[in-house]
Every structure is written in structure tokens, then in C-alpha cells.
Design a protein around this motif. Structure first.
Motif, PDB file in Angstrom:
ATOM      1  N   HIS A 124      14.196  -1.014  -5.518  1.00 54.31           N
ATOM      2  CA  HIS A 124      12.801  -0.685  -5.220  1.00 54.31           C
ATOM      3  C   HIS A 124      12.046  -1.869  -4.615  1.00 54.31           C
ATOM      4  O   HIS A 124      10.836  -1.831  -4.487  1.00 54.31           O
ATOM      5  N   SER A 125      12.785  -2.911  -4.252  1.00 55.14           N
ATOM      6  CA  SER A 125      12.102  -4.160  -3.908  1.00 55.14           C
ATOM      7  C   SER A 125      11.314  -4.085  -2.598  1.00 55.14           C
ATOM      8  O   SER A 125      10.481  -4.945  -2.345  1.00 55.14           O
ATOM      9  N   ALA A 126      11.582  -3.080  -1.775  1.00 57.94           N
ATOM     10  CA  ALA A 126      10.844  -3.028  -0.501  1.00 57.94           C
ATOM     11  C   ALA A 126       9.787  -1.928  -0.491  1.00 57.94           C
ATOM     12  O   ALA A 126       9.179  -1.668   0.534  1.00 57.94           O
ATOM     13  N   ILE A 127       9.565  -1.304  -1.643  1.00 53.91           N
ATOM     14  CA  ILE A 127       8.621  -0.173  -1.668  1.00 53.91           C
ATOM     15  C   ILE A 127       7.204  -0.651  -1.950  1.00 53.91           C
ATOM     16  O   ILE A 127       6.983  -1.423  -2.874  1.00 53.91           O
ATOM     17  N   SER A 128       6.268  -0.167  -1.162  1.00 50.62           N
ATOM     18  CA  SER A 128       4.863  -0.370  -1.539  1.00 50.62           C
ATOM     19  C   SER A 128       4.114   0.921  -1.242  1.00 50.62           C
ATOM     20  O   SER A 128       4.514   1.699  -0.362  1.00 50.62           O
ATOM     21  N   SER A 129       3.033   1.145  -1.971  1.00 47.84           N
ATOM     22  CA  SER A 129       2.261   2.384  -1.779  1.00 47.84           C
ATOM     23  C   SER A 129       1.766   2.482  -0.338  1.00 47.84           C
ATOM     24  O   SER A 129       1.748   3.557   0.252  1.00 47.84           O
ATOM     25  N   ASN A 130       1.367   1.344   0.238  1.00 48.40           N
ATOM     26  CA  ASN A 130       0.848   1.377   1.610  1.00 48.40           C
ATOM     27  C   ASN A 130       1.924   1.769   2.608  1.00 48.40           C
ATOM     28  O   ASN A 130       1.686   2.548   3.529  1.00 48.40           O
ATOM     29  N   ILE A 131       3.125   1.234   2.409  1.00 46.21           N
ATOM     30  CA  ILE A 131       4.226   1.569   3.326  1.00 46.21           C
ATOM     31  C   ILE A 131       4.575   3.057   3.191  1.00 46.21           C
ATOM     32  O   ILE A 131       4.792   3.744   4.183  1.00 46.21           O
ATOM     33  N   VAL A 132       4.582   3.537   1.946  1.00 50.87           N
ATOM     34  CA  VAL A 132       4.886   4.954   1.708  1.00 50.87           C
ATOM     35  C   VAL A 132       3.888   5.828   2.476  1.00 50.87           C
ATOM     36  O   VAL A 132       4.262   6.774   3.179  1.00 50.87           O
ATOM     37  N   LYS A 133       2.598   5.483   2.368  1.00 52.92           N
ATOM     38  CA  LYS A 133       1.570   6.298   3.041  1.00 52.92           C
ATOM     39  C   LYS A 133       1.735   6.250   4.559  1.00 52.92           C
ATOM     40  O   LYS A 133       1.589   7.247   5.244  1.00 52.92           O
ATOM     41  N   GLU A 134       2.069   5.051   5.059  1.00 54.52           N
ATOM     42  CA  GLU A 134       2.213   4.914   6.512  1.00 54.52           C
ATOM     43  C   GLU A 134       3.399   5.741   7.024  1.00 54.52           C
ATOM     44  O   GLU A 134       3.290   6.456   8.020  1.00 54.52           O
ATOM     45  N   LEU A 154       1.623  14.205  -1.613  1.00 64.04           N
ATOM     46  CA  LEU A 154       1.197  13.336  -0.501  1.00 64.04           C
ATOM     47  C   LEU A 154       1.224  14.106   0.822  1.00 64.04           C
ATOM     48  O   LEU A 154       0.253  14.092   1.585  1.00 64.04           O
ATOM     49  N   PHE A 155       2.317  14.798   1.094  1.00 67.46           N
ATOM     50  CA  PHE A 155       2.400  15.546   2.354  1.00 67.46           C
ATOM     51  C   PHE A 155       1.353  16.660   2.405  1.00 67.46           C
ATOM     52  O   PHE A 155       0.763  16.915   3.443  1.00 67.46           O
ATOM     53  N   LYS A 156       1.119  17.288   1.248  1.00 63.93           N
ATOM     54  CA  LYS A 156       0.133  18.367   1.201  1.00 63.93           C
ATOM     55  C   LYS A 156      -1.270  17.818   1.508  1.00 63.93           C
ATOM     56  O   LYS A 156      -2.012  18.381   2.297  1.00 63.93           O
TER      57      LYS A 156
END
Ligand code: PNS
Length: 164
Positions: A124-134, A154-156
């Protein structure tokens, strides 16, 4: 000894990295209070209530984990909950400086409260909420980054936002 820990954050949205920390801290501490910070970022995508709801559903099987939101200073919230431990996850050395500063500042504010840093699991070391949203905004695949529940919500929400 009964140990009560607070795991604070923005959780906008919760990721697999956050869940990894919650799950592991629930095995270390008697009680873990996941605390969603309110009013921190005016441009948050999810409302605090939405973030609390997602986290509650994601942690419903963890008997010693509760989820709530808080306003104001984290140390004041922790004190009110009789928690003496703050849990934070770090993914990489680049997170360290911010966490170091925050841990020192919180200890300056309340010497009875200590910060325990957990290393986020390698996966999980490269996951961030901002990256997920982008990634999600551009229609990319986020299946390995967030639980299915968060992916669907999120998609909804993105679809709803784009429709406006
Ligand atoms: O997930 P984040 O955005 O890295 O979490 C940051 C958070 C919410 C833990 C931090 O900003 C916080 O504690 N905010 C509450 C206000 C506060 O106590 N600020 C002083 C911290 S030194």
C-alpha cells in the motif's frame, strides 16, 4: 493495561492503506477510535458524514474499532476519549517530516499523549487518497487501491458531480 488509541485523518476517501493500519492497530490496542477530521480541507470531496459512514461499514467486523468525526485540536479530542495514543501510518520517508513535526507538536500540546507510527504495508506504500481520486476522475482502475465499497461510492459520486 487497557490501551485506547485514536487513528486520525482526512480519509477522503479511505484507502486500502488506511484499512491496513486500522486492522493492525486493532490487534495492538484494546480500542481504536478512527477519527475523521472535520473542517480541515474546505475542498474535501466527501462530506465528513460520508467518510464516517464508509469507515463504519468497512470496520463493522472489527469489534474494538469505532468511527467518529472530530473538530478542533486532535489532542483535545483524544483527551476527551481518554486516549493516550495517536496512531499514524507512514508510507515512505517523504511522509516522515510531516509526521515528525505533528508528533512533536501534539506532544508539546499534551505530554500525556504519544504518537505511534506504523509503517504502511509494502503493498500500500504508493496509495494516497488524492491519487485515488485523480485516477478515478479520469476513469482509471482503482480496484487495488480501495475496497470495492469505496470504489463504487466514489464512481457514483463522480458521475453525479459530472452530471451537474
Ligand atoms: O490524513 P491527514 O490529512 O494527513 O490527517 C491530518 C490530521 C487530521 C491528523 C491533522 O491535520 C490533525 O490532527 N488535525 C486536527 C487539528 C490539529 O490538532 N492540528 C494540530 C496537529 S499538530
Amino acid at each position: 493495561m487497557r490501551t485506547i488509541a485514536v487513528y486520525p485523518g482526512s480519509f477522503d476517501p479511505p484507502t486500502n492503506g488506511h484499512l491496513d493500519i486500522i486492522e493492525r492497530s486493532s490487534r495492538v490496542f484494546s480500542r481504536v477510535i478512527v477519527a475523521v477530521a472535520v473542517n480541515l480541507r474546505k475542498n474535501a470531496f466527501f462530506t465528513p458524514a460520508e467518510r464516517v459512514r464508509m469507515l463504519k461499514r468497512l470496520t463493522s467486523a472489527m469489534g474494538n474499532v469505532e468511527v467518529t468525526s472530530f473538530r478542533g485540536l486532535l489532542v483535545d479530542f483524544a483527551r476527551a476519549k481518554e486516549a493516550h495514543i495517536l496512531v499514524r501510518g507512514i508510507r515512505a520517508i517523504s511522509d516522515f517530516e510531516y509526521e515528525y513535526q505533528m508528533a512533536h507538536m501534539n506532544r508539546k500540546l499534551d505530554q500525556e499523549i504519544d504518537t505511534v507510527i506504523m509503517m504502511t504495508g509494502e503493498r500500500h506504500s504508493a496509495i494516497s487518497s488524492n491519487i485515488v481520486k485523480e485516477i478515478a476522475r479520469f476513469g482509471g482502475k482503482i480496484d487495488d487501491l480501495v475496497p470495492p465499497l469505496v470504489r463504487d461510492i466514489l464512481f457514483k459520486k463522480l458521475k453525479g458531480a459530472q452530471g451537474k
